[in-house]
Design a protein around this motif. Structure first.
Motif, PDB file in Angstrom:
ATOM      1  N   SER A 186       0.117  12.894  -3.360  1.00 24.42           N
ATOM      2  CA  SER A 186       0.507  13.832  -4.415  1.00 24.42           C
ATOM      3  C   SER A 186      -0.690  14.535  -5.056  1.00 24.42           C
ATOM      4  O   SER A 186      -0.519  15.436  -5.878  1.00 24.42           O
ATOM      5  CB  SER A 186       1.302  13.100  -5.499  1.00 24.42           C
ATOM      6  OG  SER A 186       0.498  12.150  -6.170  1.00 24.42           O
ATOM      7  N   ILE A 187      -1.910  14.115  -4.692  1.00 25.34           N
ATOM      8  CA  ILE A 187      -3.108  14.752  -5.238  1.00 25.34           C
ATOM      9  C   ILE A 187      -3.254  16.152  -4.652  1.00 25.34           C
ATOM     10  O   ILE A 187      -3.093  16.361  -3.445  1.00 25.34           O
ATOM     11  CB  ILE A 187      -4.362  13.908  -4.925  1.00 25.34           C
ATOM     12  CG1 ILE A 187      -4.274  12.559  -5.660  1.00 25.34           C
ATOM     13  CG2 ILE A 187      -5.641  14.641  -5.319  1.00 25.34           C
ATOM     14  CD1 ILE A 187      -5.393  11.606  -5.328  1.00 25.34           C
TER      15      ILE A 187
ATOM     16  N   SER B 157       0.807  -1.224   0.000  1.00 23.85           N
ATOM     17  CA  SER B 157       0.000   0.000   0.000  1.00 23.85           C
ATOM     18  C   SER B 157       0.836   1.269   0.000  1.00 23.85           C
ATOM     19  O   SER B 157       0.300   2.363  -0.214  1.00 23.85           O
ATOM     20  CB  SER B 157      -0.933   0.000   1.218  1.00 23.85           C
ATOM     21  OG  SER B 157      -0.185   0.106   2.419  1.00 23.85           O
ATOM     22  N   ILE B 158       2.149   1.154   0.244  1.00 22.59           N
ATOM     23  CA  ILE B 158       3.001   2.346   0.321  1.00 22.59           C
ATOM     24  C   ILE B 158       2.940   3.163  -0.959  1.00 22.59           C
ATOM     25  O   ILE B 158       2.831   4.387  -0.942  1.00 22.59           O
ATOM     26  CB  ILE B 158       4.465   1.942   0.623  1.00 22.59           C
ATOM     27  CG1 ILE B 158       4.585   1.342   2.026  1.00 22.59           C
ATOM     28  CG2 ILE B 158       5.394   3.140   0.493  1.00 22.59           C
ATOM     29  CD1 ILE B 158       5.968   0.838   2.363  1.00 22.59           C
ATOM     30  N   LEU B 159       2.995   2.482  -2.094  1.00 25.80           N
ATOM     31  CA  LEU B 159       2.998   3.161  -3.388  1.00 25.80           C
ATOM     32  C   LEU B 159       1.714   3.946  -3.602  1.00 25.80           C
ATOM     33  O   LEU B 159       1.740   5.086  -4.074  1.00 25.80           O
ATOM     34  CB  LEU B 159       3.187   2.128  -4.505  1.00 25.80           C
ATOM     35  CG  LEU B 159       3.500   2.663  -5.900  1.00 25.80           C
ATOM     36  CD1 LEU B 159       4.788   3.460  -5.904  1.00 25.80           C
ATOM     37  CD2 LEU B 159       3.578   1.529  -6.897  1.00 25.80           C
ATOM     38  N   TYR B 160       0.578   3.361  -3.224  1.00 27.52           N
ATOM     39  CA  TYR B 160      -0.704   4.033  -3.413  1.00 27.52           C
ATOM     40  C   TYR B 160      -0.877   5.191  -2.438  1.00 27.52           C
ATOM     41  O   TYR B 160      -1.466   6.219  -2.788  1.00 27.52           O
ATOM     42  CB  TYR B 160      -1.851   3.028  -3.252  1.00 27.52           C
ATOM     43  CG  TYR B 160      -1.739   1.842  -4.165  1.00 27.52           C
ATOM     44  CD1 TYR B 160      -1.653   2.006  -5.543  1.00 27.52           C
ATOM     45  CD2 TYR B 160      -1.697   0.545  -3.661  1.00 27.52           C
ATOM     46  CE1 TYR B 160      -1.533   0.908  -6.384  1.00 27.52           C
ATOM     47  CE2 TYR B 160      -1.585  -0.547  -4.495  1.00 27.52           C
ATOM     48  CZ  TYR B 160      -1.498  -0.359  -5.858  1.00 27.52           C
ATOM     49  OH  TYR B 160      -1.378  -1.434  -6.691  1.00 27.52           O
TER      50      TYR B 160
ATOM     51  N   HIS C  36     -14.270  10.884  -7.956  1.00 28.03           N
ATOM     52  CA  HIS C  36     -13.949  11.751  -9.096  1.00 28.03           C
ATOM     53  C   HIS C  36     -12.564  12.395  -9.019  1.00 28.03           C
ATOM     54  O   HIS C  36     -12.080  12.920 -10.028  1.00 28.03           O
ATOM     55  CB  HIS C  36     -15.005  12.851  -9.236  1.00 28.03           C
ATOM     56  CG  HIS C  36     -16.375  12.332  -9.580  1.00 28.03           C
ATOM     57  ND1 HIS C  36     -16.693  11.841 -10.823  1.00 28.03           N
ATOM     58  CD2 HIS C  36     -17.493  12.211  -8.823  1.00 28.03           C
ATOM     59  CE1 HIS C  36     -17.963  11.456 -10.841  1.00 28.03           C
ATOM     60  NE2 HIS C  36     -18.473  11.661  -9.634  1.00 28.03           N
ATOM     61  N   ILE C  37     -11.932  12.362  -7.839  1.00 31.43           N
ATOM     62  CA  ILE C  37     -10.610  13.004  -7.713  1.00 31.43           C
ATOM     63  C   ILE C  37      -9.551  12.021  -7.249  1.00 31.43           C
ATOM     64  O   ILE C  37      -8.520  11.838  -7.912  1.00 31.43           O
ATOM     65  CB  ILE C  37     -10.681  14.212  -6.744  1.00 31.43           C
ATOM     66  CG1 ILE C  37     -11.619  15.289  -7.301  1.00 31.43           C
ATOM     67  CG2 ILE C  37      -9.284  14.798  -6.515  1.00 31.43           C
ATOM     68  CD1 ILE C  37     -11.803  16.483  -6.403  1.00 31.43           C
ATOM     69  N   ASN C  38      -9.794  11.369  -6.111  1.00 32.27           N
ATOM     70  CA  ASN C  38      -8.762  10.501  -5.540  1.00 32.27           C
ATOM     71  C   ASN C  38      -8.472   9.266  -6.411  1.00 32.27           C
ATOM     72  O   ASN C  38      -7.306   8.978  -6.728  1.00 32.27           O
ATOM     73  CB  ASN C  38      -9.166  10.058  -4.141  1.00 32.27           C
ATOM     74  CG  ASN C  38      -9.089  11.184  -3.130  1.00 32.27           C
ATOM     75  OD1 ASN C  38      -8.581  12.263  -3.445  1.00 32.27           O
ATOM     76  ND2 ASN C  38      -9.593  10.979  -1.938  1.00 32.27           N
TER      77      ASN C  38
ATOM     78  N   GLY D 265      -6.858  10.084  -9.608  1.00 32.14           N
ATOM     79  CA  GLY D 265      -5.500  10.563  -9.353  1.00 32.14           C
ATOM     80  C   GLY D 265      -4.489   9.440  -9.187  1.00 32.14           C
ATOM     81  O   GLY D 265      -3.314   9.595  -9.545  1.00 32.14           O
ATOM     82  N   ILE D 266      -4.938   8.302  -8.635  1.00 33.03           N
ATOM     83  CA  ILE D 266      -4.014   7.175  -8.442  1.00 33.03           C
ATOM     84  C   ILE D 266      -4.207   6.082  -9.496  1.00 33.03           C
ATOM     85  O   ILE D 266      -3.528   5.059  -9.447  1.00 33.03           O
ATOM     86  CB  ILE D 266      -4.160   6.565  -7.030  1.00 33.03           C
ATOM     87  CG1 ILE D 266      -5.550   5.927  -6.864  1.00 33.03           C
ATOM     88  CG2 ILE D 266      -3.892   7.602  -5.960  1.00 33.03           C
ATOM     89  CD1 ILE D 266      -5.702   5.145  -5.564  1.00 33.03           C
TER      90      ILE D 266
END
Length: 310
Positions: free
Chosen positions: A196-197, A187-190, A218-220, A223-224
Protein backbone atom coordinates in the motif's frame (compact mmCIF):
# COMPACT_ATOMS: atom_id res chain seq x y z
CA UNK A 1 -29.55 24.77 21.25
CA UNK A 2 -27.24 22.01 22.46
CA UNK A 3 -30.11 19.54 22.66
CA UNK A 4 -31.27 20.46 19.19
CA UNK A 5 -27.76 20.05 17.76
CA UNK A 6 -27.43 16.66 19.44
CA UNK A 7 -30.77 15.58 17.97
CA UNK A 8 -29.69 16.67 14.50
CA UNK A 9 -26.43 14.79 14.91
CA UNK A 10 -28.26 11.60 15.95
CA UNK A 11 -30.57 11.93 12.95
CA UNK A 12 -27.56 12.33 10.66
CA UNK A 13 -25.93 9.24 12.16
CA UNK A 14 -29.10 7.18 11.78
CA UNK A 15 -29.42 8.39 8.19
CA UNK A 16 -25.85 7.31 7.41
CA UNK A 17 -26.39 3.93 9.08
CA UNK A 18 -29.57 3.39 7.09
CA UNK A 19 -27.73 4.33 3.89
CA UNK A 20 -25.05 1.69 4.50
CA UNK A 21 -27.33 -0.89 6.14
CA UNK A 22 -26.48 -3.68 3.61
CA UNK A 23 -22.79 -3.32 4.55
CA UNK A 24 -23.59 -3.43 8.26
CA UNK A 25 -25.44 -6.70 7.66
CA UNK A 26 -22.11 -8.30 6.73
CA UNK A 27 -20.99 -7.63 10.32
CA UNK A 28 -23.97 -9.48 11.76
CA UNK A 29 -22.52 -13.04 11.67
CA UNK A 30 -19.29 -11.88 13.33
CA UNK A 31 -21.26 -9.90 15.91
CA UNK A 32 -23.40 -12.94 16.73
CA UNK A 33 -20.31 -15.13 17.14
CA UNK A 34 -18.66 -12.59 19.46
CA UNK A 35 -21.80 -12.36 21.61
CA UNK A 36 -22.27 -16.15 21.77
CA UNK A 37 -18.66 -17.14 22.44
CA UNK A 38 -17.17 -14.06 24.17
CA UNK A 39 -19.88 -12.26 26.12
CA UNK A 40 -22.48 -14.85 27.11
CA UNK A 41 -19.85 -17.19 28.66
CA UNK A 42 -18.79 -14.35 31.00
CA UNK A 43 -21.60 -15.46 33.27
CA UNK A 44 -19.48 -18.52 34.02
CA UNK A 45 -16.77 -16.36 35.65
CA UNK A 46 -18.85 -16.56 38.82
CA UNK A 47 -17.59 -20.14 39.18
CA UNK A 48 -14.20 -18.74 40.24
CA UNK A 49 -15.86 -17.26 43.34
CA UNK A 50 -18.05 -20.28 44.16
CA UNK A 51 -17.67 -23.86 45.31
CA UNK A 52 -19.15 -25.12 42.06
CA UNK A 53 -21.12 -28.35 42.12
CA UNK A 54 -22.33 -29.61 38.77
CA UNK A 55 -25.54 -31.03 40.25
CA UNK A 56 -26.46 -27.69 41.82
CA UNK A 57 -25.47 -25.52 38.86
CA UNK A 58 -23.78 -22.10 38.91
CA UNK A 59 -26.61 -20.26 40.64
CA UNK A 60 -27.13 -22.98 43.26
CA UNK A 61 -23.48 -23.35 44.26
CA UNK A 62 -22.21 -21.65 47.44
CA UNK A 63 -20.17 -18.45 47.32
CA UNK A 64 -16.64 -18.82 48.73
CA UNK A 65 -15.24 -15.41 47.81
CA UNK A 66 -11.49 -15.37 47.10
CA UNK A 67 -10.85 -18.85 48.49
CA UNK A 68 -9.62 -20.31 45.18
CA UNK A 69 -7.35 -17.33 44.51
CA UNK A 70 -5.80 -17.71 47.97
CA UNK A 71 -5.21 -21.40 47.27
CA UNK A 72 -3.65 -20.46 43.94
CA UNK A 73 -1.19 -17.96 45.41
CA UNK A 74 -0.31 -20.30 48.28
CA UNK A 75 0.42 -23.21 45.94
CA UNK A 76 4.22 -23.74 45.96
CA UNK A 77 4.11 -24.94 42.33
CA UNK A 78 2.22 -21.88 41.07
CA UNK A 79 5.22 -19.53 40.87
CA UNK A 80 7.28 -22.12 39.01
CA UNK A 81 4.41 -22.59 36.55
CA UNK A 82 4.00 -18.82 36.19
CA UNK A 83 7.73 -18.50 35.53
CA UNK A 84 7.58 -21.22 32.87
CA UNK A 85 4.66 -19.46 31.18
CA UNK A 86 6.39 -16.07 31.17
CA UNK A 87 9.65 -17.56 29.94
CA UNK A 88 8.08 -19.33 26.97
CA UNK A 89 5.66 -16.47 26.17
CA UNK A 90 8.30 -13.73 26.23
CA UNK A 91 10.76 -15.87 24.26
CA UNK A 92 8.05 -16.54 21.65
CA UNK A 93 7.14 -12.86 21.38
CA UNK A 94 10.72 -11.57 21.21
CA UNK A 95 11.70 -14.19 18.64
CA UNK A 96 8.76 -14.66 16.29
CA UNK A 97 7.62 -11.03 16.10
CA UNK A 98 10.86 -9.33 14.95
CA UNK A 99 11.89 -12.30 12.79
CA UNK A 100 8.55 -12.13 10.96
CA UNK A 101 9.00 -8.41 10.26
CA UNK A 102 12.59 -8.92 9.07
CA UNK A 103 11.53 -11.87 6.91
CA UNK A 104 8.80 -9.77 5.29
CA UNK A 105 11.22 -6.94 4.48
CA UNK A 106 13.80 -9.36 3.06
CA UNK A 107 11.21 -11.07 0.86
CA UNK A 108 9.97 -7.71 -0.38
CA UNK A 109 13.42 -6.24 -1.03
CA UNK A 110 15.61 -9.12 -2.18
CA UNK A 111 13.54 -11.56 -4.20
CA UNK A 112 12.09 -10.95 -7.64
CA UNK A 113 8.30 -10.89 -8.04
CA UNK A 114 8.17 -14.43 -9.44
CA UNK A 115 10.51 -15.94 -6.84
CA UNK A 116 8.72 -13.98 -4.09
CA UNK A 117 5.51 -15.92 -4.85
CA UNK A 118 7.39 -19.22 -4.55
CA UNK A 119 8.92 -18.23 -1.19
CA UNK A 120 5.56 -17.07 0.14
CA UNK A 121 3.81 -20.27 -0.92
CA UNK A 122 6.47 -22.47 0.70
CA UNK A 123 6.42 -20.52 3.98
CA UNK A 124 2.60 -20.45 4.10
CA UNK A 125 2.29 -24.24 3.91
CA UNK A 126 3.27 -25.13 7.51
CA UNK A 127 0.44 -22.93 8.82
CA UNK A 128 -2.10 -25.39 7.42
CA UNK A 129 -0.58 -28.34 9.28
CA UNK A 130 -2.28 -29.30 12.52
CA UNK A 131 -0.35 -28.98 15.76
CA UNK A 132 -0.41 -32.78 16.07
CA UNK A 133 1.43 -33.12 12.76
CA UNK A 134 3.89 -30.34 13.62
CA UNK A 135 4.73 -31.87 17.01
CA UNK A 136 5.10 -35.32 15.44
CA UNK A 137 7.54 -33.88 12.90
CA UNK A 138 9.51 -32.14 15.65
CA UNK A 139 9.78 -35.36 17.66
CA UNK A 140 10.79 -37.36 14.58
CA UNK A 141 13.40 -34.81 13.46
CA UNK A 142 14.94 -34.62 16.94
CA UNK A 143 14.84 -38.36 17.60
CA UNK A 144 18.14 -39.55 19.05
CA UNK A 145 18.50 -42.75 17.02
CA UNK A 146 17.07 -41.92 13.59
CA UNK A 147 16.28 -38.19 13.54
CA UNK A 148 17.83 -36.15 10.69
CA UNK A 149 19.25 -33.62 13.17
CA UNK A 150 21.13 -36.27 15.13
CA UNK A 151 22.16 -38.02 11.91
CA UNK A 152 23.76 -34.76 10.75
CA UNK A 153 25.46 -34.27 14.13
CA UNK A 154 26.81 -37.83 14.02
CA UNK A 155 28.03 -37.37 10.44
CA UNK A 156 29.96 -34.29 11.52
CA UNK A 157 31.60 -36.25 14.34
CA UNK A 158 29.37 -35.08 17.17
CA UNK A 159 27.52 -37.07 19.79
CA UNK A 160 23.86 -37.96 19.45
CA UNK A 161 21.62 -36.09 21.91
CA UNK A 162 18.10 -36.72 23.16
CA UNK A 163 16.93 -33.14 22.70
CA UNK A 164 13.39 -33.82 23.90
CA UNK A 165 14.78 -35.07 27.20
CA UNK A 166 16.79 -31.90 27.92
CA UNK A 167 14.66 -29.56 30.07
CA UNK A 168 16.55 -26.42 29.05
CA UNK A 169 15.98 -27.20 25.37
CA UNK A 170 12.18 -27.29 25.62
CA UNK A 171 11.53 -23.50 25.35
CA UNK A 172 13.78 -23.26 22.29
CA UNK A 173 12.11 -26.25 20.64
CA UNK A 174 8.68 -24.76 21.30
CA UNK A 175 9.63 -21.29 20.02
CA UNK A 176 11.45 -22.31 16.84
CA UNK A 177 8.89 -24.92 15.82
CA UNK A 178 6.22 -22.23 16.23
CA UNK A 179 8.31 -19.80 14.20
CA UNK A 180 8.64 -22.32 11.37
CA UNK A 181 4.89 -22.89 11.38
CA UNK A 182 3.76 -19.25 11.57
CA UNK A 183 6.37 -17.04 9.91
CA UNK A 184 4.87 -17.18 6.42
CA UNK A 185 1.26 -16.72 7.48
CA UNK A 186 2.10 -13.91 9.91
CA UNK A 187 3.94 -12.00 7.18
CA UNK A 188 0.80 -11.60 5.04
CA UNK A 189 -0.34 -8.52 6.96
CA UNK A 190 3.02 -6.78 6.59
CA UNK A 191 3.28 -7.66 2.89
CA UNK A 192 -0.16 -6.09 2.38
CA UNK A 193 0.96 -2.98 4.26
CA UNK A 194 4.11 -2.73 2.13
CA UNK A 195 2.07 -3.02 -1.06
CA UNK A 196 0.00 0.00 0.00
CA UNK A 197 3.05 2.29 0.13
CA UNK A 198 2.99 4.84 -2.70
CA UNK A 199 5.45 3.92 -5.46
CA UNK A 200 5.51 7.59 -6.50
CA UNK A 201 7.04 8.45 -3.14
CA UNK A 202 9.64 5.70 -3.56
CA UNK A 203 10.51 6.82 -7.10
CA UNK A 204 10.80 10.43 -5.96
CA UNK A 205 13.24 9.38 -3.23
CA UNK A 206 15.35 7.41 -5.72
CA UNK A 207 15.45 10.38 -8.12
CA UNK A 208 16.69 12.50 -5.22
CA UNK A 209 19.56 10.06 -4.78
CA UNK A 210 18.28 7.88 -1.94
CA UNK A 211 19.85 4.43 -1.77
CA UNK A 212 17.81 1.25 -1.39
CA UNK A 213 18.65 1.13 2.30
CA UNK A 214 17.58 4.75 2.78
CA UNK A 215 14.27 4.09 0.99
CA UNK A 216 13.74 1.11 3.25
CA UNK A 217 14.58 3.03 6.44
CA UNK A 218 12.78 6.31 5.68
CA UNK A 219 9.78 5.15 3.59
CA UNK A 220 9.03 1.44 3.83
CA UNK A 221 9.51 0.91 7.57
CA UNK A 222 7.63 4.12 8.57
CA UNK A 223 4.89 3.08 6.15
CA UNK A 224 4.28 -0.24 7.91
CA UNK A 225 5.10 1.00 11.43
CA UNK A 226 1.43 1.50 12.47
CA UNK A 227 0.68 -2.08 11.37
CA UNK A 228 3.70 -3.36 13.31
CA UNK A 229 2.68 -1.50 16.46
CA UNK A 230 -0.97 -2.61 16.36
CA UNK A 231 0.06 -6.23 15.73
CA UNK A 232 2.57 -6.05 18.57
CA UNK A 233 -0.06 -4.71 20.97
CA UNK A 234 -2.46 -7.50 20.04
CA UNK A 235 0.29 -10.06 20.60
CA UNK A 236 1.15 -8.52 23.97
CA UNK A 237 -2.53 -8.75 24.93
CA UNK A 238 -2.24 -12.54 24.55
CA UNK A 239 1.14 -12.81 26.23
CA UNK A 240 0.00 -15.32 28.85
CA UNK A 241 -2.33 -17.25 26.54
CA UNK A 242 -0.18 -20.19 25.52
CA UNK A 243 -2.14 -22.99 23.91
CA UNK A 244 -2.00 -26.21 25.88
CA UNK A 245 -2.28 -28.60 22.91
CA UNK A 246 1.22 -28.15 21.53
CA UNK A 247 2.85 -28.14 24.95
CA UNK A 248 1.08 -31.34 25.96
CA UNK A 249 2.15 -33.02 22.71
CA UNK A 250 5.81 -32.08 23.25
CA UNK A 251 5.73 -32.79 26.97
CA UNK A 252 7.33 -35.83 28.60
CA UNK A 253 8.46 -36.89 32.08
CA UNK A 254 11.96 -35.49 31.56
CA UNK A 255 10.95 -31.93 30.62
CA UNK A 256 7.85 -31.71 32.81
CA UNK A 257 9.37 -29.22 35.26
CA UNK A 258 9.92 -26.57 32.56
CA UNK A 259 7.01 -27.42 30.25
CA UNK A 260 4.15 -27.11 32.74
CA UNK A 261 2.47 -23.77 32.04
CA UNK A 262 -0.71 -22.09 33.22
CA UNK A 263 -2.67 -23.46 30.27
CA UNK A 264 -1.60 -27.07 30.85
CA UNK A 265 -2.07 -26.68 34.60
CA UNK A 266 -5.59 -25.34 34.06
CA UNK A 267 -6.36 -28.26 31.74
CA UNK A 268 -5.06 -30.77 34.29
CA UNK A 269 -6.91 -29.21 37.24
CA UNK A 270 -10.17 -28.58 35.40
CA UNK A 271 -10.58 -31.38 32.89
CA UNK A 272 -8.69 -34.24 34.53
CA UNK A 273 -9.29 -33.55 38.22
CA UNK A 274 -12.71 -31.88 37.93
CA UNK A 275 -11.81 -28.82 40.05
CA UNK A 276 -13.80 -26.43 37.90
CA UNK A 277 -13.88 -23.51 40.35
CA UNK A 278 -10.14 -23.62 40.94
CA UNK A 279 -9.35 -23.87 37.21
CA UNK A 280 -11.73 -20.95 36.50
CA UNK A 281 -9.88 -18.87 39.10
CA UNK A 282 -6.58 -19.66 37.36
CA UNK A 283 -8.04 -18.72 33.98
CA UNK A 284 -9.49 -15.46 35.34
CA UNK A 285 -6.15 -14.52 36.90
CA UNK A 286 -4.44 -15.26 33.57
CA UNK A 287 -6.85 -13.03 31.63
CA UNK A 288 -6.50 -10.17 34.12
CA UNK A 289 -2.73 -10.25 33.64
CA UNK A 290 -3.22 -10.16 29.85
CA UNK A 291 -5.52 -7.14 30.09
CA UNK A 292 -3.18 -5.24 32.42
CA UNK A 293 -0.14 -5.89 30.21
CA UNK A 294 -2.05 -4.80 27.09
CA UNK A 295 -3.28 -1.57 28.75
CA UNK A 296 0.23 -0.67 29.89
CA UNK A 297 1.73 -1.43 26.46
CA UNK A 298 -1.05 0.54 24.77
CA UNK A 299 -0.37 3.65 26.90
CA UNK A 300 3.38 3.41 26.28
CA UNK A 301 2.79 3.05 22.54
CA UNK A 302 0.42 6.03 22.51
CA UNK A 303 3.05 8.26 24.10
CA UNK A 304 6.04 6.99 22.14
CA UNK A 305 4.69 6.36 18.62
CA UNK A 306 1.26 8.04 18.69
CA UNK A 307 -0.21 4.70 17.56
CA UNK A 308 -2.52 2.74 19.85
CA UNK A 309 -5.50 0.42 19.90
CA UNK A 310 -7.70 3.01 21.62
Amino acid sequence: MMGKGKTMGNKGLLKEMKKYLPFYMFLLPALILVILFCYLPMDGLAIAFKDYKMARGISGSDWVGLKHFKNLFSDPNFYRILGNTLKISIATLLTTFPVTVIFTILVNEIFSKKFKSVVQTITYMPHFLSEVVVCSLVILFLDRTSGPVNNLIAALGGERTAFMGIPKAFPSIYVFSGLWQSIGWSSILYISALSSISMEEVEAARIDGASRLQVLWHINIPGILPTIVITFLLRVGNLMSLGYTKILLLQNDLNLDVSTTISTYTYEIGMLQGQYSYSSAIGLFNNIINICVMLIANQISKKVSQVSLF
